[in-house]
Design a protein around this motif. Structure first.
Motif, short mmCIF file in Angstrom:
data_model
loop_
_atom_site.label_atom_id
_atom_site.label_comp_id
_atom_site.label_asym_id
_atom_site.label_seq_id
_atom_site.Cartn_x
_atom_site.Cartn_y
_atom_site.Cartn_z
N GLN A 14 0.80 -1.22 0.00
CA GLN A 14 0.00 0.00 0.00
C GLN A 14 0.84 1.28 0.00
N TYR A 16 3.18 2.40 2.20
CA TYR A 16 3.56 3.05 3.45
C TYR A 16 5.03 2.77 3.76
N ALA A 21 2.60 2.57 10.30
CA ALA A 21 1.48 3.35 9.77
C ALA A 21 0.15 2.79 10.25
N TYR A 22 0.07 1.47 10.39
CA TYR A 22 -1.19 0.84 10.79
C TYR A 22 -1.50 1.07 12.27
N LYS A 25 -3.29 4.35 12.19
CA LYS A 25 -4.64 4.12 11.65
C LYS A 25 -5.55 3.55 12.74
N ASP A 28 -6.35 6.08 15.47
CA ASP A 28 -7.34 7.04 15.00
C ASP A 28 -8.74 6.41 14.98
N GLU A 29 -8.84 5.18 14.53
CA GLU A 29 -10.14 4.51 14.51
C GLU A 29 -10.70 4.36 15.93
N TRP A 50 3.87 7.49 9.72
CA TRP A 50 2.81 8.21 10.41
C TRP A 50 2.45 9.50 9.68
N GLN A 52 2.45 9.92 6.46
CA GLN A 52 1.58 9.54 5.34
C GLN A 52 0.14 9.38 5.79
N VAL A 53 -0.05 8.69 6.91
CA VAL A 53 -1.41 8.47 7.42
C VAL A 53 -2.01 9.79 7.89
N GLU A 56 -3.26 11.74 4.96
CA GLU A 56 -4.50 11.16 4.44
C GLU A 56 -5.70 11.61 5.28
N LEU A 57 -5.54 11.57 6.59
CA LEU A 57 -6.65 11.89 7.48
C LEU A 57 -6.95 13.39 7.52
#
Length: 262
Positions: A14, A16, A21-22, A25, A28-29, A50, A52-53, A56-57
């Motif tokens: 993906q 990253y 990075a996950y 994610k 945040d979720e 981080w 990159q994420v 995105e957010l």
């Protein structure tokens, strides 16, 4: 396939820069950290997973700034500062770039979220690695106090150990609440956890404080409205012109509640 391989391969597929990075994610979720248009500062951001994420957010309207002693390869829409987070000079550069937590007359100013995935160089000696991780997390926390707008959020990684509770207590005093999260993307064997603090408090009072306040007006719900250094306190059964001793019962980023002391 191990979970480590799964997240590593997903990151590669993906685009990253790290499996970490996950973690962001999932944080945040779980905690609702970064919204569209937010200003985010990532402390210890290399290699940039981080960032990159966060971009995105935060979206096209957001501002994302990464800080690290190591060089971070460019990421579209992301600004970077090269420096050691433990140096005051680096922290001053961050404030100069994104502004501090003071707000203007319209309530604007400060950043929305400060995040940190900083970790010490591992020695294999548990007590030393823990102490160093707490030091880095505390450095990130202290920096966040200079940067965050009222109501802003903070996240930092720390290795669990005897000093974790003291750190959490210090953070808790400056935010509406703090919780610890162990993301699924963390390895089962890892002692790392994340302190997630919501709602930066800039009030001059804290829950349990007793202060004298002059009631200036009555709110729409019938509570008296008093001011402490410009901070609003709602006091039931108080009338304009009264000066009352109150005990603060709840503190929010921009207002609080208190009860008259009999």
């Amino acid at each position: 396939m191990t979970r480590k391989d799964d997240y590593y391969n997903r990151a590669k597929q993906q685009g990253y820069r790290s499996r970490a990075a996950y973690k962001l994610k999932q944080l945040d979720e779980d905690a609702g950290l970064i919204g569209d248009g937010d200003t985010v500062v990532d402390l210890g951001a290399a290699p940039g997973g981080w960032l990159q994420v966060a971009k995105e957010l935060a979206g096209e309207g957001g501002t994302v700034v990464g800080v690290d002693l190591q060089r971070i390869k460019p990421i579209d829409g992301v600004d970077t500062i090269r420096g050691d987070m433990t140096d005051a000079e680096t922290r001053e550069k961050i404030v100069a770039r994104v502004g501090g937590g003071e707000t203007d007359a319209e309530g604007d100013g400060g950043v929305d979220v400060v995040i940190s995935d900083m970790a010490p160089n591992m020695t294999g000696e548990y007590s030393l690695d823990h102490a160093r991780s707490v030091y880095l997390a505390r450095t990130a926390f202290e920096t966040s106090l200079d940067l965050l707008a009222p109501g802003g959020d903070f996240v930092a990684k720390v290795f669990e150990g005897p000093d974790t509770n003291d750190l959490r207590a210090n953070i808790d005093r400056e935010f509406e609440y703090v919780r610890t999260i162990h993301p699924k993307a963390s390895r089962d064997s890892s002692s790392e956890l994340y302190m997630v603090a919501k709602g930066r408090l800039t009030a001059p009072v804290r829950e349990g404080d007793r202060v004298d306040v002059e009631i200036e007006a009555v709110g729409s719900e019938g509570d008296g409205i008093g001011k402490i250094e410009g901070y609003t306190l709602f006091v039931p059964d108080a009338e304009p012109g009264d000066t009352v001793e109150v005990e603060v019962t709840d503190v929010k980023p921009r207002f609080g509640f208190a009860e008259s002391v009999e």
